[in-house]
Design a protein around this motif. Structure first.
Motif, PDB file in Angstrom:
ATOM      1  N   VAL A  59       0.903  -1.355   0.019  1.00  0.00           N
ATOM      2  CA  VAL A  59       0.086   0.109   0.060  1.00  0.00           C
ATOM      3  C   VAL A  59       0.815   1.321   0.032  1.00  0.00           C
ATOM      4  CG1 VAL A  59      -1.974   1.470   1.169  1.00  0.00           C
ATOM      5  CG2 VAL A  59      -2.098  -1.297   1.440  1.00  0.00           C
ATOM      6  N   ILE A  60       0.849   2.061  -1.019  1.00  0.00           N
ATOM      7  CA  ILE A  60       1.641   3.400  -0.931  1.00  0.00           C
ATOM      8  C   ILE A  60       0.556   4.629  -0.955  1.00  0.00           C
ATOM      9  CG2 ILE A  60       3.233   5.006  -2.178  1.00  0.00           C
ATOM     10  CD1 ILE A  60       4.301   2.319  -3.331  1.00  0.00           C
ATOM     11  N   VAL A  61       0.786   5.522   0.149  1.00  0.00           N
ATOM     12  CA  VAL A  61      -0.125   6.483   0.063  1.00  0.00           C
ATOM     13  C   VAL A  61       0.577   7.807  -0.422  1.00  0.00           C
ATOM     14  CG1 VAL A  61      -1.423   8.012   1.783  1.00  0.00           C
ATOM     15  CG2 VAL A  61      -1.117   5.743   2.190  1.00  0.00           C
ATOM     16  N   SER A  62       0.217   8.392  -1.603  1.00  0.00           N
ATOM     17  CA  SER A  62       1.189   9.323  -2.308  1.00  0.00           C
ATOM     18  C   SER A  62       0.269  10.693  -1.851  1.00  0.00           C
ATOM     19  CB  SER A  62       0.873   9.083  -3.817  1.00  0.00           C
ATOM     20  OG  SER A  62       1.513   7.881  -4.186  1.00  0.00           O
ATOM     21  N   ALA A  63       1.622  11.664  -1.877  1.00  0.00           N
ATOM     22  CA  ALA A  63       0.987  13.297  -1.896  1.00  0.00           C
ATOM     23  C   ALA A  63       2.203  13.671  -2.256  1.00  0.00           C
ATOM     24  CB  ALA A  63       0.687  13.389  -0.431  1.00  0.00           C
ATOM     25  N   SER A  64       2.251  14.130  -3.368  1.00  0.00           N
ATOM     26  CA  SER A  64       3.572  14.536  -4.135  1.00  0.00           C
ATOM     27  C   SER A  64       3.591  15.399  -5.017  1.00  0.00           C
ATOM     28  CB  SER A  64       4.367  13.195  -4.483  1.00  0.00           C
ATOM     29  OG  SER A  64       5.653  13.855  -5.361  1.00  0.00           O
ATOM     30  N   GLY A  65       4.422  16.338  -5.411  1.00  0.00           N
ATOM     31  CA  GLY A  65       4.529  17.283  -6.608  1.00  0.00           C
ATOM     32  C   GLY A  65       5.111  16.625  -7.621  1.00  0.00           C
ATOM     33  N   GLY A  66       5.872  15.626  -7.363  1.00  0.00           N
ATOM     34  CA  GLY A  66       6.635  14.943  -8.731  1.00  0.00           C
ATOM     35  C   GLY A  66       7.930  14.595  -8.229  1.00  0.00           C
ATOM     36  N   ALA A  67       8.841  14.306  -9.400  1.00  0.00           N
ATOM     37  CA  ALA A  67      10.243  14.257  -9.171  1.00  0.00           C
ATOM     38  C   ALA A  67      10.975  15.366  -8.442  1.00  0.00           C
ATOM     39  CB  ALA A  67      10.878  13.855 -10.366  1.00  0.00           C
ATOM     40  N   ARG A  68      12.073  15.190  -7.591  1.00  0.00           N
ATOM     41  CA  ARG A  68      12.795  16.253  -7.068  1.00  0.00           C
ATOM     42  C   ARG A  68      13.626  16.878  -8.009  1.00  0.00           C
ATOM     43  NH1 ARG A  68      14.514  14.943  -1.249  1.00  0.00           N
ATOM     44  NH2 ARG A  68      12.475  14.972  -0.991  1.00  0.00           N
ATOM     45  N   MET A  69      13.396  18.029  -8.535  1.00  0.00           N
ATOM     46  CA  MET A  69      14.085  18.875  -9.365  1.00  0.00           C
ATOM     47  C   MET A  69      15.746  18.784  -8.718  1.00  0.00           C
ATOM     48  SD  MET A  69      11.313  21.557 -10.856  1.00  0.00           S
ATOM     49  CE  MET A  69      10.984  22.247  -8.893  1.00  0.00           C
ATOM     50  N   GLN A  70      15.520  19.162  -7.481  1.00  0.00           N
ATOM     51  CA  GLN A  70      16.787  19.700  -6.922  1.00  0.00           C
ATOM     52  C   GLN A  70      18.061  18.530  -7.118  1.00  0.00           C
ATOM     53  OE1 GLN A  70      14.065  19.934  -5.680  1.00  0.00           O
ATOM     54  NE2 GLN A  70      13.811  22.193  -4.330  1.00  0.00           N
ATOM     55  N   GLU A  71      17.510  17.137  -7.396  1.00  0.00           N
ATOM     56  CA  GLU A  71      18.357  16.217  -7.496  1.00  0.00           C
ATOM     57  C   GLU A  71      18.831  15.754  -9.065  1.00  0.00           C
ATOM     58  OE1 GLU A  71      17.627  12.580  -5.159  1.00  0.00           O
ATOM     59  OE2 GLU A  71      17.233  13.721  -3.189  1.00  0.00           O
ATOM     60  N   GLY A  72      18.180  16.493  -9.922  1.00  0.00           N
ATOM     61  CA  GLY A  72      18.318  16.352 -11.254  1.00  0.00           C
ATOM     62  C   GLY A  72      18.052  14.723 -11.887  1.00  0.00           C
ATOM     63  N   THR A  73      18.850  14.373 -12.710  1.00  0.00           N
ATOM     64  CA  THR A  73      18.383  13.124 -13.423  1.00  0.00           C
ATOM     65  C   THR A  73      18.290  11.909 -12.499  1.00  0.00           C
ATOM     66  OG1 THR A  73      20.654  12.743 -14.211  1.00  0.00           O
ATOM     67  CG2 THR A  73      18.865  13.750 -15.624  1.00  0.00           C
ATOM     68  N   TYR A  74      19.183  11.865 -11.456  1.00  0.00           N
ATOM     69  CA  TYR A  74      19.016  10.945 -10.326  1.00  0.00           C
ATOM     70  C   TYR A  74      17.608  10.741  -9.798  1.00  0.00           C
ATOM     71  CZ  TYR A  74      23.539   8.688  -9.415  1.00  0.00           C
ATOM     72  OH  TYR A  74      24.500   7.951  -9.378  1.00  0.00           O
ATOM     73  N   ALA A  75      16.952  12.014  -9.661  1.00  0.00           N
ATOM     74  CA  ALA A  75      15.558  11.768  -9.399  1.00  0.00           C
ATOM     75  C   ALA A  75      14.534  11.240 -10.239  1.00  0.00           C
ATOM     76  CB  ALA A  75      14.827  13.340  -9.040  1.00  0.00           C
ATOM     77  N   LEU A  76      15.038  11.731 -11.598  1.00  0.00           N
ATOM     78  CA  LEU A  76      14.442  10.935 -12.849  1.00  0.00           C
ATOM     79  C   LEU A  76      14.538   9.522 -12.963  1.00  0.00           C
ATOM     80  CD1 LEU A  76      12.563  11.999 -15.243  1.00  0.00           C
ATOM     81  CD2 LEU A  76      14.659  12.006 -16.595  1.00  0.00           C
ATOM     82  N   MET A  77      15.452   9.028 -12.698  1.00  0.00           N
ATOM     83  CA  MET A  77      15.773   7.733 -12.460  1.00  0.00           C
ATOM     84  C   MET A  77      15.028   6.979 -11.591  1.00  0.00           C
ATOM     85  SD  MET A  77      17.744   7.040 -15.170  1.00  0.00           S
ATOM     86  CE  MET A  77      16.934   8.330 -15.912  1.00  0.00           C
ATOM     87  N   GLN A  78      14.456   7.507 -10.487  1.00  0.00           N
ATOM     88  CA  GLN A  78      13.686   6.524  -9.596  1.00  0.00           C
ATOM     89  C   GLN A  78      12.317   6.379 -10.153  1.00  0.00           C
ATOM     90  OE1 GLN A  78      15.130   6.170  -6.754  1.00  0.00           O
ATOM     91  NE2 GLN A  78      16.534   7.663  -7.825  1.00  0.00           N
ATOM     92  N   THR A 101      -3.705  11.103  -2.783  1.00  0.00           N
ATOM     93  CA  THR A 101      -4.351  12.235  -2.013  1.00  0.00           C
ATOM     94  C   THR A 101      -4.004  13.360  -2.831  1.00  0.00           C
ATOM     95  OG1 THR A 101      -2.389  12.483  -0.416  1.00  0.00           O
ATOM     96  CG2 THR A 101      -3.733  10.789   0.052  1.00  0.00           C
ATOM     97  N   ASP A 102      -4.231  14.474  -2.189  1.00  0.00           N
ATOM     98  CA  ASP A 102      -4.146  15.971  -2.731  1.00  0.00           C
ATOM     99  C   ASP A 102      -3.161  16.498  -2.256  1.00  0.00           C
ATOM    100  OD1 ASP A 102      -5.217  18.124  -4.137  1.00  0.00           O
ATOM    101  OD2 ASP A 102      -6.030  19.087  -2.274  1.00  0.00           O
ATOM    102  N   PRO A 103      -2.062  16.831  -3.055  1.00  0.00           N
ATOM    103  CA  PRO A 103      -2.134  16.538  -4.726  1.00  0.00           C
ATOM    104  C   PRO A 103      -1.333  15.276  -4.941  1.00  0.00           C
ATOM    105  CG  PRO A 103      -0.328  18.037  -4.271  1.00  0.00           C
ATOM    106  CD  PRO A 103      -0.885  17.828  -2.940  1.00  0.00           C
ATOM    107  N   THR A 104      -1.286  14.643  -6.091  1.00  0.00           N
ATOM    108  CA  THR A 104      -0.311  13.721  -6.592  1.00  0.00           C
ATOM    109  C   THR A 104      -0.176  13.778  -7.952  1.00  0.00           C
ATOM    110  OG1 THR A 104      -1.240  12.043  -4.978  1.00  0.00           O
ATOM    111  CG2 THR A 104       0.058  11.302  -6.844  1.00  0.00           C
ATOM    112  N   THR A 105       1.030  14.604  -8.315  1.00  0.00           N
ATOM    113  CA  THR A 105       1.431  14.947  -9.722  1.00  0.00           C
ATOM    114  C   THR A 105       2.751  14.471 -10.214  1.00  0.00           C
ATOM    115  OG1 THR A 105       2.108  17.049  -8.995  1.00  0.00           O
ATOM    116  CG2 THR A 105      -0.077  17.088  -9.341  1.00  0.00           C
ATOM    117  N   GLY A 106       3.045  14.808 -11.248  1.00  0.00           N
ATOM    118  CA  GLY A 106       4.411  14.450 -11.921  1.00  0.00           C
ATOM    119  C   GLY A 106       4.768  13.323 -12.060  1.00  0.00           C
ATOM    120  N   GLY A 107       6.170  13.167 -11.635  1.00  0.00           N
ATOM    121  CA  GLY A 107       6.807  11.811 -11.774  1.00  0.00           C
ATOM    122  C   GLY A 107       6.126  10.667 -10.856  1.00  0.00           C
ATOM    123  N   THR A 108       5.516  11.119  -9.760  1.00  0.00           N
ATOM    124  CA  THR A 108       5.004  10.113  -8.920  1.00  0.00           C
ATOM    125  C   THR A 108       3.824   9.555  -9.716  1.00  0.00           C
ATOM    126  OG1 THR A 108       5.622  11.406  -6.954  1.00  0.00           O
ATOM    127  CG2 THR A 108       4.020   9.985  -6.548  1.00  0.00           C
TER     128      THR A 108
END
Length: 563
Positions: A59-78, A101-108
């Protein structure tokens, strides 16, 4: 960290929900917008691996703006990292519920968030790939009001349910109770040897009388054995009909009025269908909604059920009982989205090794232009193809109308039963009459000629048995009918599950459908075309055209030798 007291945007561990142990990840939007960096991706991957190793639901409860831009492509590789872990979980027979949940967007949402076996969202939650600011800043486009909200996603087929947070525990408890993975088998399903491609290598198929589907030294022997059993059973059915002095080879042939009365009974407005039959059986049921592509189709109901303690997957067509509900249900005529939703259920049945029950009452697939635009033919073909190779027992019950490929798309089963007044046909009687007789008024005559009633379909070997119906349908008689159906279905599941292995099940299913229309191929005769002409001419010399004589035929025969 100072604000939330957490080390990163997600926590993971094991938990009990309704007494069921799960592998759990919960995200915190207040930690850098719930963004997924390397640590969050690592936690999701480890949670999936734990679920795989210990056979726990994830079970995964998501609340996310997406992949973390501050970590660059390492975040994308998640994204591929977490998706690979989820894929391995599912391949092992595990299950995954995604709580949005509110919000769940982007890479998540573009990774694990969208791929739960069940996706459940809170009311009015913002869920989508690109937020309003990204859309505006990238393509200068404003999103419509209500776009990317839970209600929009339910309508467009991307989530299965909207549940307020206060009701979430109860919903999850019920869903987890039906979605629990089976204990690890001695040989995991994903390691079982798939059946090889079965086909002819140069042999021909023998006739039905000699065991339809048995192949001359070119197909695996289990297939031939199973085919012989199918053919012998069909031959026995026909022999029984002959013993009763009925029409040879095809069994009973009802008169026009009798055939049409079956059609009318099959179309009764208050006839019980999937939802009513599940209710009459007191089934515990969690519904799947949507095809995860374009929409949810009310003409198909799909989900996991528990009936008398037995877990099964159910897929069935559904009509309405009045104009409003019929419009919502598409008058029981599925769109491509309905068949793709059904295939979601097929995959889940196979992964959890749960038997599949399909219930049929449809005039056929939806014939409108939107169905063509969305690929109705491909969806039907893909659904039938998936059923022929599905590695779990399948039972179909035709409860009313069994119309054409629209019905067959969810009816390519190991065993097929029919309610007493149901019918099964290559086309509707009206459609047949319009094509062949140029008027739909001849529908009763077409119904008789097509041999579509349940007794006739049993005689043809397409249907395996008939479930008797009460004279009149009421709430009480529907329960009686539903129980009679379930007793037959449950006993059939027992029989199919007792087979030695899944390959034997698939061999028998292949043989069943391979046997329909099998024939003998006669060896070419020496007589040939010229010999036939000679015979005809010899029978009626007075009508021989001028110029046709034995000399000419001899010449033709010399020039066409071996052709």
């Amino acid at each position: 960290r100072a604000t939330t007291g957490e080390r990163d945007a997600a926590i993971r561990g094991t938990a009990l929900i309704g007494g069921i142990e799960v592998s759990l990840v919960a995200m915190d939007f207040f930690f850098m917008g719930g963004s997924m960096g390397s640590v969050v991706g690592e936690k999701v991957a480890r949670a999936a691996e734990l679920a795989t190793a210990r056979r726990l639901p994830l079970v995964i409860v998501s609340a996310s703006g997406g992949a973390r831009m501050q970590e660059g492509t390492y975040a994308l590789m998640q994204l591929p990292k977490t998706l690979a872990a989820i894929a391995r979980l599912k391949l092992s027979g595990g299950t995954f519920i995604s709580v949005l949940t509110d919000p769940t967007t982007g890479g998540t949402i573009a990774s694990y968030g969208a791929l739960g076996d069940l996706n459940v969202a809170e009311p009015n939650a913002l869920i989508g790939f690109s937020g309003a600011r990204v859309s505006s800043g990238t393509i200068g486009d404003e999103l419509p009001v209500g776009f990317q909200r839970s209600e929009f996603l339910l309508e467009t087929g991307f989530i299965d349910a909207i549940v307020p947070r206060g009701n979430l525990r109860g919903w999850l408890t019920r869903a987890l109770g039906l979605l629990q993975p089976l204990p690890a088998p001695a040989v995991p399903l994903y390691r079982q040897i798939p059946i090889p491609g079965v086909g002819l290598i140069g042999g021909m198929v023998t006739g039905v009388a000699q065991g339809a589907g048995a192949m001359i030294g070119s197909v695996l022997s289990p297939v031939a054995d199973a085919a012989s059993k199918v053919a012998n059973r069909a031959d026995q059915i026909l022999e029984n009909q002959r013993d009763r002095n009925l029409a040879p080879e095809l069994g009973p042939h009802l008169d026009e009025a009798e055939a049409w009365s079956h059609v009318q009974r099959a179309r009764e407005v208050h006839r019980p269908r999937t939802a009513e039959l599940l209710e009459a059986l007191g089934a515990e049921f969690v519904e799947l909604r949507g095809d995860r592509r374009a929409g949810d189709d009310g003409a198909i109901i799909a989900g996991i059920a528990r009936i008398d303690g037995r877990r099964i997957v159910v897929v069935g067509t559904q009509k309405g009982t009045d104009t409003e509900s019929n419009i919502r249900r598409g008058f029981g005529m599925p769109h491509p989205e309905g068949y793709r939703k059904a295939m979601r259920a097929f995959e889940l049945a196979e992964r959890l090794h749960l038997p599949l029950l399909t219930l049929i009452d449809t005039p056929g697939a939806h014939p409108g232009p939107e169905s063509e635009q969305h690929g109705i033919a491909e969806a039907i073909a893909a659904a039938i193809s998936k059923m022929t190779e599905l590695r779990t027992p399948i039972v179909t019950v035709v409860t009313g109308e069994g119309g054409s490929g629209g019905a067959l798309a969810i009816a390519a089963a190991d065993r097929v039963f029919a309610f007493e007044h149901a019918y099964y046909s290559v086309i509707s009687p009206e459609g047949c009459a319009a094509i062949l007789f140029r008027t739909s008024d001849k529908a009763p005559a077409a119904a008789r000629a097509l041999r579509i009633t349940a007794p006739e379909q049993v005689a043809l070997g397409v249907v395996d048995g008939i479930i008797a119906e009460p004279e009149t349908l009421s709430a009480e008689s529907t329960v009686t009918l539903a129980r009679a159906m379930w007793e037959m279905v449950s006993a059939t599941f027992d029989e199919l599950e007792s087979m030695s292995d899944l390959n034997a099940l698939l061999d028998a299913r292949y043989a069943r459908y391979r046997a329909y229309g099998a024939f003998d191929e006669a060896a070419p005769t020496k007589k040939g075309l010229v010999g036939t002409i000679r015979s005809i001419l010899g029978m009626d010399r007075e009508k021989v055209p001028a110029g046709i004589n034995d000399d000419l035929l001899d010449e033709i025969e010399r020039n066409s030798a071996g052709a």
